[in-house]
Scaffold this active site. Structure first.
Site, short mmCIF file in Angstrom:
data_model
loop_
_atom_site.label_atom_id
_atom_site.label_comp_id
_atom_site.label_asym_id
_atom_site.label_seq_id
_atom_site.Cartn_x
_atom_site.Cartn_y
_atom_site.Cartn_z
N CYS A 60 0.92 -1.16 0.22
CA CYS A 60 -0.52 -0.12 0.13
C CYS A 60 0.58 1.56 -0.50
O CYS A 60 1.53 1.17 0.62
CB CYS A 60 -0.70 -0.02 1.74
SG CYS A 60 -2.21 1.49 1.42
N TYR A 191 -5.26 5.66 -8.81
CA TYR A 191 -6.79 5.39 -8.40
C TYR A 191 -8.08 5.76 -9.53
O TYR A 191 -8.93 5.25 -9.38
CB TYR A 191 -7.26 5.77 -6.99
CG TYR A 191 -5.59 4.81 -5.98
CD1 TYR A 191 -6.01 3.34 -5.89
CD2 TYR A 191 -4.49 5.17 -5.63
CE1 TYR A 191 -4.97 3.00 -4.77
CE2 TYR A 191 -3.83 4.00 -5.05
CZ TYR A 191 -4.15 3.07 -4.39
OH TYR A 191 -3.49 2.69 -4.04
#
Length: 321
Positions: A60, A191
């Site tokens: 992440c 994203y």
């Protein structure tokens, strides 16, 4: 509309809208709480070495920036680390990398258990990084932008001798503005490309992403780091996206105008940081690829993880020293 990866975070026009951070407590030296106490009336937890645990995932980027800052500042002995598996199941982030599948300090199998212990009514997505109070098992913060700034400012008394000043007072206005642009167009921009469910939303995110990368290339053509001759928080934030770009975002998120390796200034800059202690030694390309390609079934329904790209170039001379 196409199937959304996170339907609760997808607008009616197909744009990915990231959920807000639920837990915004802060550890601070001026907390009114006594040692061992909870947050004071202002939400400030007492500063205590060894009390808090940072839950992160090597895959992440938001958690990775916290891990890098922790190491650069020498806070490894003050804040313990818990690492979750890069593959989530239906209950979210798992401690399956630990013996028995439980975190040895928190005694939980899923990060969601700490979220629900803090807010039994929580229904949002469980995210990393998360700073957990080991005395109560409660989440202090999952507010990733503020968390790393606090490590630089609130934890200063516990920094290692000679630790870098990643958030210099005299540069904060410029840094804040720059980091906001990087977040909007690059960190979250990839994203917004990958999780878009309409062509218009994707096109807008794609254009903003590469427009910002072009602007950052121009900025870095005449300076070693984003703010000059010293690494700052802005470099950490940009690095964690760049290091994932070719391995995940170029293909998986359709960010494919260019690979990072095809952007000469940014590629050299990223290698410079990668070869700096505290950066490359925290990168795990296997975890990165297995997470992205294995946990987004709306984007990659087969779950096949690509064998490439070749990562050997990260250690090639960068010429920016």
């Amino acid at each position: 509309m196409a199937r959304a990866q996170f339907s609760a975070e997808t607008s009616g026009s197909g744009e990915f809208v990231r959920q807000p951070n639920r837990f915004t407590g802060r550890v601070a030296p001026d907390s009114d709480s006594p040692p061992g106490g909870g947050p004071d009336a202002h939400g400030r937890w007492p500063l205590e070495a060894g009390r808090y645990r940072l839950v992160w995932c090597r895959a992440c980027p938001w958690a990775h920036r916290a891990r890098i800052v922790l190491g650069l500042l020498g806070l490894d002995d003050a804040i313990s680390l818990a690492t979750v598996d890069p593959i989530r199941d239906e209950r979210g982030w798992r401690f399956t990398l630990d013996p028995g599948g439980r975190d040895p300090a928190l005694g939980i199998s899923y990060l969601a258990e700490a979220y629900l212990a803090t807010d039994p009514g929580y229904t949002g997505r469980v995210t990393v990084p998360a700073l957990i109070d080991t005395l109560t098992g409660r989440v202090v913060s999952n507010d990733y932008p503020q968390l790393t700034l606090d490590l630089s400012t609130q934890w200063r008394s516990l920094h290692r001798p000679g630790a870098p000043d990643l958030y210099p007072v005299g540069l904060r206005d410029e840094l804040d503005a720059l980091m906001a642009e990087i977040h909007r167009d690059v960190n979250n921009g990839v994203y917004r490309c990958g999780f878009a469910t309409s062509q218009v939303a994707y096109d807008e995110a794609f254009t903003a992403l590469f427009g910002r990368l072009d602007a950052l290339s121009e900025r870095l053509a005449g300076r070693r780091y984003l703010m000059g001759d010293a690494i700052t928080e802005a470099d950490v934030r940009l690095f964690t996206t760049l290091v994932r770009f070719d391995a995940a975002y170029h293909g998986h998120f359709k960010c494919n105008r260019h690979k990072l390796t095809e952007l000469p200034v940014l590629w050299a800059y990223a290698r410079d940081l990668f070869q700096t202690p505290g950066f490359g030694d925290t990168v795990d390309f296997d975890h990165i690829k297995r997470h992205y390609y294995g946990t987004h079934p709306a984007i990659n329904p087969t779950g096949i993880v690509p064998l490439g790209p070749d990562t050997s170039g990260w250690t090639a001379p960068h010429g920016r020293g």
